[in-house]
Write a protein that holds these residues in place. Structure first.
Motif, PDB file in Angstrom:
ATOM      1  N   GLN A  54      38.447  33.508  47.490  1.00 40.79           N
ATOM      2  CA  GLN A  54      38.536  32.150  46.930  1.00 40.79           C
ATOM      3  C   GLN A  54      40.000  31.759  46.743  1.00 40.79           C
ATOM      4  O   GLN A  54      40.392  30.635  47.030  1.00 40.79           O
ATOM      5  N   TYR A  55      40.808  32.711  46.259  1.00 46.22           N
ATOM      6  CA  TYR A  55      42.247  32.457  46.117  1.00 46.22           C
ATOM      7  C   TYR A  55      42.858  32.107  47.474  1.00 46.22           C
ATOM      8  O   TYR A  55      43.615  31.133  47.588  1.00 46.22           O
ATOM      9  N   LEU A  56      42.536  32.884  48.507  1.00 44.57           N
ATOM     10  CA  LEU A  56      43.087  32.617  49.834  1.00 44.57           C
ATOM     11  C   LEU A  56      42.693  31.225  50.321  1.00 44.57           C
ATOM     12  O   LEU A  56      43.513  30.497  50.882  1.00 44.57           O
ATOM     13  N   LYS A  57      41.445  30.846  50.082  1.00 42.01           N
ATOM     14  CA  LYS A  57      40.970  29.532  50.503  1.00 42.01           C
ATOM     15  C   LYS A  57      41.726  28.422  49.785  1.00 42.01           C
ATOM     16  O   LYS A  57      42.217  27.469  50.395  1.00 42.01           O
ATOM     17  N   ILE A  58      41.842  28.538  48.468  1.00 37.66           N
ATOM     18  CA  ILE A  58      42.515  27.501  47.679  1.00 37.66           C
ATOM     19  C   ILE A  58      44.012  27.482  47.962  1.00 37.66           C
ATOM     20  O   ILE A  58      44.625  26.425  48.024  1.00 37.66           O
ATOM     21  N   SER A  59      44.617  28.664  48.169  1.00 37.02           N
ATOM     22  CA  SER A  59      46.066  28.706  48.420  1.00 37.02           C
ATOM     23  C   SER A  59      46.425  28.029  49.729  1.00 37.02           C
ATOM     24  O   SER A  59      47.567  27.617  49.915  1.00 37.02           O
ATOM     25  N   ASN A  60      45.482  27.900  50.634  1.00 38.83           N
ATOM     26  CA  ASN A  60      45.728  27.142  51.861  1.00 38.83           C
ATOM     27  C   ASN A  60      45.766  25.643  51.588  1.00 38.83           C
ATOM     28  O   ASN A  60      46.380  24.899  52.339  1.00 38.83           O
ATOM     29  N   GLU A  61      45.079  25.199  50.535  1.00 31.87           N
ATOM     30  CA  GLU A  61      45.004  23.775  50.201  1.00 31.87           C
ATOM     31  C   GLU A  61      46.144  23.321  49.290  1.00 31.87           C
ATOM     32  O   GLU A  61      46.624  22.202  49.405  1.00 31.87           O
ATOM     33  N   ILE A  62      46.542  24.181  48.363  1.00 33.03           N
ATOM     34  CA  ILE A  62      47.609  23.840  47.413  1.00 33.03           C
ATOM     35  C   ILE A  62      48.584  25.007  47.340  1.00 33.03           C
ATOM     36  O   ILE A  62      48.233  26.141  47.634  1.00 33.03           O
ATOM     37  N   LYS A  63      49.799  24.729  46.953  1.00 29.74           N
ATOM     38  CA  LYS A  63      50.830  25.771  46.911  1.00 29.74           C
ATOM     39  C   LYS A  63      50.604  26.684  45.698  1.00 29.74           C
ATOM     40  O   LYS A  63      50.670  26.237  44.562  1.00 29.74           O
ATOM     41  N   LEU A  64      50.325  27.948  45.975  1.00 32.94           N
ATOM     42  CA  LEU A  64      50.095  28.936  44.928  1.00 32.94           C
ATOM     43  C   LEU A  64      51.043  30.113  45.129  1.00 32.94           C
ATOM     44  O   LEU A  64      51.559  30.314  46.239  1.00 32.94           O
ATOM     45  N   PRO A  65      51.269  30.913  44.078  1.00 41.23           N
ATOM     46  CA  PRO A  65      52.102  32.112  44.246  1.00 41.23           C
ATOM     47  C   PRO A  65      51.524  33.018  45.338  1.00 41.23           C
ATOM     48  O   PRO A  65      50.322  33.046  45.569  1.00 41.23           O
ATOM     49  N   LEU A  66      52.412  33.754  45.993  1.00 40.93           N
ATOM     50  CA  LEU A  66      51.980  34.677  47.046  1.00 40.93           C
ATOM     51  C   LEU A  66      51.535  35.989  46.419  1.00 40.93           C
ATOM     52  O   LEU A  66      52.358  36.790  45.986  1.00 40.93           O
ATOM     53  N   TRP A  67      50.244  36.167  46.324  1.00 39.77           N
ATOM     54  CA  TRP A  67      49.677  37.402  45.798  1.00 39.77           C
ATOM     55  C   TRP A  67      48.901  38.093  46.908  1.00 39.77           C
ATOM     56  O   TRP A  67      48.262  37.434  47.732  1.00 39.77           O
ATOM     57  N   ASP A  68      48.952  39.406  46.910  1.00 38.22           N
ATOM     58  CA  ASP A  68      48.029  40.143  47.763  1.00 38.22           C
ATOM     59  C   ASP A  68      47.073  40.870  46.824  1.00 38.22           C
ATOM     60  O   ASP A  68      47.177  40.749  45.605  1.00 38.22           O
ATOM     61  N   GLU A  69      46.150  41.608  47.364  1.00 40.39           N
ATOM     62  CA  GLU A  69      45.141  42.234  46.507  1.00 40.39           C
ATOM     63  C   GLU A  69      45.737  43.252  45.540  1.00 40.39           C
ATOM     64  O   GLU A  69      45.169  43.517  44.498  1.00 40.39           O
ATOM     65  N   SER A  70      46.925  43.785  45.850  1.00 35.26           N
ATOM     66  CA  SER A  70      47.525  44.784  44.960  1.00 35.26           C
ATOM     67  C   SER A  70      48.231  44.152  43.762  1.00 35.26           C
ATOM     68  O   SER A  70      48.369  44.799  42.730  1.00 35.26           O
TER      69      SER A  70
END
Length: 100
Positions: A54-70
């Motif tokens: 869900q984070y990946l989907k939303i981060s494509n729409e709006i600018k969010l911090p770059l997080w990975d699963e770790s």
């Protein structure tokens, strides 16, 4: 003392992080509260693949911090806000909100 206490609420990620980023203004719960005042926003320690997707989907729409699963922020106090109202989630109110 009672004046130094702060209530807290835990939210699943990504929703918890959207509050201090100024992108989430409402939290829905099945229960009401009479409490008004300072509220500590915490991210739940547990996370699922679906939440990260869900984070990946939303981060494509709006600018969010770059997080990975770790480093996806889980199990942290993230913000303090003011709980100012408790609004019933009617179909009309919900229809006025953006999909994001």
């Amino acid at each position: 003392t009672k004046s130094n206490t702060v209530k807290a609420v835990s939210l699943w990620q990504l929703w918890a992080s959207l509050i201090p980023l100024g992108l989430k203004h409402y939290e829905t719960r099945s229960w009401k509260t009479k409490y008004r005042g300072r509220l500590l926003i915490c991210s739940a320690a547990k996370s699922t693949k679906e939440q990260y997707q869900q984070y990946l989907k939303i981060s494509n729409e709006i600018k969010l911090p770059l997080w990975d699963e770790s480093n996806f922020p889980r199990g942290y106090a993230l913000a303090i806000c003011d709980l100012v109202d408790c609004i019933e989630m009617t179909p009309e109110f919900i229809s006025q909100q953006s999909q994001t």
